[in-house]
Design an enzyme around this catalytic site. Structure first.
Site, PDB file in Angstrom:
ATOM      1  N   HIS A  74     -39.940  56.534 -24.163  1.00 60.32           N
ATOM      2  CA  HIS A  74     -38.713  56.563 -24.964  1.00 60.32           C
ATOM      3  C   HIS A  74     -39.004  56.139 -26.402  1.00 60.32           C
ATOM      4  O   HIS A  74     -38.445  56.691 -27.348  1.00 60.32           O
ATOM      5  CB  HIS A  74     -37.639  55.644 -24.360  1.00 60.32           C
TER       6      HIS A  74
ATOM      7  N   HIS B 214     -43.141  60.299 -12.916  1.00 59.56           N
ATOM      8  CA  HIS B 214     -42.105  60.046 -11.912  1.00 59.56           C
ATOM      9  C   HIS B 214     -42.682  59.845 -10.510  1.00 59.56           C
ATOM     10  O   HIS B 214     -41.945  59.776  -9.540  1.00 59.56           O
ATOM     11  CB  HIS B 214     -41.062  61.167 -11.943  1.00 59.56           C
TER      12      HIS B 214
ATOM     13  N   ASN C  40     -30.282  54.257 -22.084  1.00 59.50           N
ATOM     14  CA  ASN C  40     -30.663  52.848 -22.048  1.00 59.50           C
ATOM     15  C   ASN C  40     -30.420  52.208 -20.735  1.00 59.50           C
ATOM     16  O   ASN C  40     -31.201  51.451 -20.236  1.00 59.50           O
ATOM     17  CB  ASN C  40     -29.762  52.047 -22.969  1.00 59.50           C
TER      18      ASN C  40
ATOM     19  N   ARG D  61     -42.027  53.965 -18.989  1.00 64.41           N
ATOM     20  CA  ARG D  61     -40.839  54.678 -19.481  1.00 64.41           C
ATOM     21  C   ARG D  61     -40.429  54.180 -20.868  1.00 64.41           C
ATOM     22  O   ARG D  61     -40.035  54.958 -21.733  1.00 64.41           O
ATOM     23  CB  ARG D  61     -39.689  54.511 -18.489  1.00 64.41           C
TER      24      ARG D  61
HETATM   25  C1  HEM Z   1     -39.306  65.432 -18.998  1.00 66.96           C
HETATM   26  C2  HEM Z   1     -38.222  64.787 -19.320  1.00 66.96           C
HETATM   27  C3  HEM Z   1     -37.808  63.511 -18.656  1.00 66.96           C
HETATM   28  C4  HEM Z   1     -36.557  63.222 -18.236  1.00 66.96           C
HETATM   29  C5  HEM Z   1     -35.327  64.119 -18.358  1.00 66.96           C
HETATM   30  C6  HEM Z   1     -36.607  61.917 -17.632  1.00 66.96           C
HETATM   31  C7  HEM Z   1     -35.516  61.266 -17.107  1.00 66.96           C
HETATM   32  C8  HEM Z   1     -35.585  60.115 -16.371  1.00 66.96           C
HETATM   33  C9  HEM Z   1     -34.463  59.520 -15.681  1.00 66.96           C
HETATM   34  C10 HEM Z   1     -33.044  60.036 -15.701  1.00 66.96           C
HETATM   35  C11 HEM Z   1     -34.935  58.453 -15.017  1.00 66.96           C
HETATM   36  C12 HEM Z   1     -34.139  57.534 -14.107  1.00 66.96           C
HETATM   37  C13 HEM Z   1     -33.515  56.410 -14.865  1.00 66.96           C
HETATM   38  C14 HEM Z   1     -32.605  55.621 -13.968  1.00 66.96           C
HETATM   39  O1  HEM Z   1     -31.645  56.211 -13.458  1.00 66.96           O
HETATM   40  O2  HEM Z   1     -32.845  54.413 -13.755  1.00 66.96           O
HETATM   41  C15 HEM Z   1     -36.340  58.342 -15.297  1.00 66.96           C
HETATM   42  C16 HEM Z   1     -37.161  57.360 -14.815  1.00 66.96           C
HETATM   43  C17 HEM Z   1     -38.469  57.203 -15.195  1.00 66.96           C
HETATM   44  N1  HEM Z   1     -39.150  57.976 -16.099  1.00 66.96           N
HETATM   45 FE1  HEM Z   1     -38.545  59.738 -16.835  1.00 66.96          FE
HETATM   46  N2  HEM Z   1     -37.885  61.440 -17.690  1.00 66.96           N
HETATM   47  C18 HEM Z   1     -38.650  62.373 -18.326  1.00 66.96           C
HETATM   48  C19 HEM Z   1     -39.984  62.237 -18.632  1.00 66.96           C
HETATM   49  C20 HEM Z   1     -40.700  61.089 -18.466  1.00 66.96           C
HETATM   50  C21 HEM Z   1     -41.981  60.820 -19.074  1.00 66.96           C
HETATM   51  C22 HEM Z   1     -42.706  61.764 -20.025  1.00 66.96           C
HETATM   52  C23 HEM Z   1     -42.366  59.585 -18.671  1.00 66.96           C
HETATM   53  C24 HEM Z   1     -43.587  58.801 -19.007  1.00 66.96           C
HETATM   54  C25 HEM Z   1     -44.722  59.325 -19.400  1.00 66.96           C
HETATM   55  C26 HEM Z   1     -41.327  59.095 -17.782  1.00 66.96           C
HETATM   56  C27 HEM Z   1     -41.381  57.915 -17.096  1.00 66.96           C
HETATM   57  C28 HEM Z   1     -40.401  57.469 -16.244  1.00 66.96           C
HETATM   58  C29 HEM Z   1     -40.569  56.332 -15.354  1.00 66.96           C
HETATM   59  C30 HEM Z   1     -41.832  55.529 -15.157  1.00 66.96           C
HETATM   60  C31 HEM Z   1     -39.346  56.155 -14.701  1.00 66.96           C
HETATM   61  C32 HEM Z   1     -38.983  55.061 -13.702  1.00 66.96           C
HETATM   62  C33 HEM Z   1     -38.385  53.907 -14.494  1.00 66.96           C
HETATM   63  C34 HEM Z   1     -38.064  52.668 -13.675  1.00 66.96           C
HETATM   64  O3  HEM Z   1     -38.555  52.506 -12.558  1.00 66.96           O
HETATM   65  O4  HEM Z   1     -37.302  51.851 -14.201  1.00 66.96           O
HETATM   66  N3  HEM Z   1     -40.327  60.019 -17.704  1.00 66.96           N
HETATM   67  N4  HEM Z   1     -36.708  59.371 -16.118  1.00 66.96           N
HETATM   68  C1  LIG Z   2     -26.009  50.780 -22.655  1.00 67.38           C
HETATM   69  O1  LIG Z   2     -25.177  51.359 -23.634  1.00 67.38           O
HETATM   70  C2  LIG Z   2     -23.792  51.269 -23.344  1.00 67.38           C
HETATM   71  C3  LIG Z   2     -23.061  51.958 -24.474  1.00 67.38           C
HETATM   72  O2  LIG Z   2     -23.379  53.287 -24.492  1.00 67.38           O
HETATM   73  C4  LIG Z   2     -23.390  49.798 -23.242  1.00 67.38           C
HETATM   74  O3  LIG Z   2     -22.022  49.721 -22.883  1.00 67.38           O
HETATM   75  C5  LIG Z   2     -24.232  49.113 -22.178  1.00 67.38           C
HETATM   76  O4  LIG Z   2     -23.946  47.739 -22.158  1.00 67.38           O
HETATM   77  C6  LIG Z   2     -25.721  49.309 -22.473  1.00 67.38           C
HETATM   78  N1  LIG Z   2     -26.476  48.767 -21.363  1.00 67.38           N
HETATM   79  C7  LIG Z   2     -27.487  47.936 -21.521  1.00 67.38           C
HETATM   80  C8  LIG Z   2     -28.176  47.491 -20.278  1.00 67.38           C
HETATM   81  O5  LIG Z   2     -27.869  47.561 -22.605  1.00 67.38           O
END
Ligand code: HEM
Ligand SMILES: *[C@@H]1O[C@H](CO)[C@@H](O)[C@H](O)[C@H]1NC(C)=O
Ligand SMILES: *[C@@H]1O[C@H](CO)[C@@H](O)[C@H](O)[C@H]1NC(C)=O
Ligand SMILES: *[C@@H]1O[C@H](CO)[C@@H](O)[C@H](O)[C@H]1NC(C)=O
Length: 344
Positions: free
Chosen positions: A73, A199, A101, A69
């Protein structure tokens, strides 16, 4: 990209893979990145990164999702230039500190890999390359696909919270918004479909999908209406168990596996869950709202898994080359969290 071609059987998916293989060998498609860029300047660096990553992923497999991820990003803001790794400074709030973040992990791990690499070859290997290699090796280490990572990326000197807010796709986005955002990075519809397969590993915080569980659409807290594109029984399970705070309220910090039951294995589980409407994010469900994307998902689920691996690997190689800085652009940061010279 070959995203204009659409098919509904996995044989056409295989055919499409071959089209993409041919297309991506067009000179210039990768900037000046090249395989083994450090072969003379830091021989063995790729092995060093790989060994370290494999050793740690074996013990802490969740690192793989964090690195994958982070790399995504990074590439979506100012290209793959490690801008995601920079700390905020007195003068600017960095990508790291933008709300998406909140949930990025793995910074410490990248710093450890970089420290090791700096000991061997000071000032030679960029943070952007370290991240690209580590993400690839971590996914392979949990049994996922591997892909070619040409190197030679240079590190940027700017990291902006506002740019992260503007350019990282949001989980609430529609198919059109997602494809537009991918297109702005030179990625096609099918890159969106296959990269979303990331995902299949990792976790999401309840805050990332709460809008689908409570008062959808926007009916207010306490309202039980859920997103109709989410399986009703799964929604109830999320609301009553996974995202429930001890006091009975909603726990925004609770975490849920993206691919329930197999969030540590890189497999077809994500697409299977998607077809059962059991994906957490609205952006996941959005893939089914487009007939051709849905057909692609259905084809890949029919297997074999190797087809998904090839398609994912191909799209990762494309992602890893987005707007890269090469040659004399940027710098090779010594510490991934700070630019070499503040005057840069
Ligand atoms: C298509 C648009 C995408 C959106 C809107 C999106 C959004 C998100 C969100 C909201 C999360 C959860 C974060 C959290 O709540 O901790 C997530 C997790 C993740 N995303 Fe995406 N994502 C997208 C595409 C991708 C792509 C292209 C990759 C990598 C090639 C990716 C890899 C991951 C991985 C590996 C996680 C798990 C992270 C963890 O376990 O900490 N995502 N994503
Ligand atoms: C993520 O950004 C917010 C501000 O938008 C900040 O308050 C927060 O501490 C940040 N979190 C981390 C884990 O860096
Ligand atoms: C970057 O920020 C992190 C978290 O705030 C901190 O632990 C680390 O020491 C900082 N790195 C540098 C080089 O300032
Ligand atoms: C919940 O939201 C739905 C849809 O917006 C609405 O029809 C219903 O009246 C709301 N119920 C409560 C208790 O607010």
């Amino acid at each position: 990209m070959a995203s204009g071609r659409r098919g509904s059987s996995w044989t056409s998916v295989v055919a499409m893979t071959m089209v993409v293989v041919v297309a991506s060998s067009v000179p210039g498609a990768r900037g000046q990145l090249r395989m083994g860029f450090y072969a003379q300047s830091c021989p063995g660096v790729e092995r060093m990164v790989g060994d370290f990553v494999r050793q740690h992923v074996r013990r802490v497999p969740t690192v793989a999702a964090a690195l994958l991820r982070l790399h995504f990003h990074d590439c979506f803001v100012r290209g793959c230039d490690a801008s995601v790794l920079l700390n905020s400074t007195a003068g600017s709030v960095a990508e790291k500190d933008a709300p998406p973040n909140l949930t990025l992990r793995g910074f410490d791990f990248v710093d450890r890999v970089k420290t090791l690499v700096e000991e061997a070859c000071p000032g030679v290997v960029s943070c952007a390359d370290v991240l690209a290699l580590a993400a690839r090796d971590a996914v392979a280490a949990i049994g996922g696909p591997s892909w070619r990572v040409p190197t030679g990326r240079r590190d940027g000197t700017v990291s902006s919270m506002q740019e992260a807010l503007d350019e990282i796709p949001k989980p609430t986005m529609s198919f059109k918004e997602l494809t537009d955002m991918f297109a702005s990075k030179g990625l096609g519809v099918r890159d969106l479909v296959w990269l979303s397969g990331a995902h299949t590993i990792g976790i999401a915080h309840c805050s990332s999908f709460a809008d689908r569980l409570y008062g959808y659409p926007g009916a207010g807290a306490g309202n039980d209406t859920t997103d109709p594109s989410l399986d009703a029984a799964y929604a109830v399970n999320l609301r009553r168990r996974k995202c429930r705070a001890p006091n009975g309220g909603y726990a925004e910090d609770a975490i849920v596996e993206m691919d329930p039951g197999s969030h540590l294995s890189f497999d077809l589980g994500y697409y299977r869950a998607l077809l059962k409407h059991r994906c957490l994010l609205r952006s996941d469900a959005a893939l089914l709202s487009d007939a051709a994307a849905r057909a692609d998902v259905e084809s890949v689920v029919a297997g074999p898994e190797e087809v998904f691996f090839q398609l994912f690997a191909r799209s990762m190689a494309t992602l890893g080359a987005v707007q890269v800085k090469t040659g004399a652009e940027g710098e090779v940061r010594r510490n991934c969290a700070v630019v070499n010279s503040p005057s840069n």
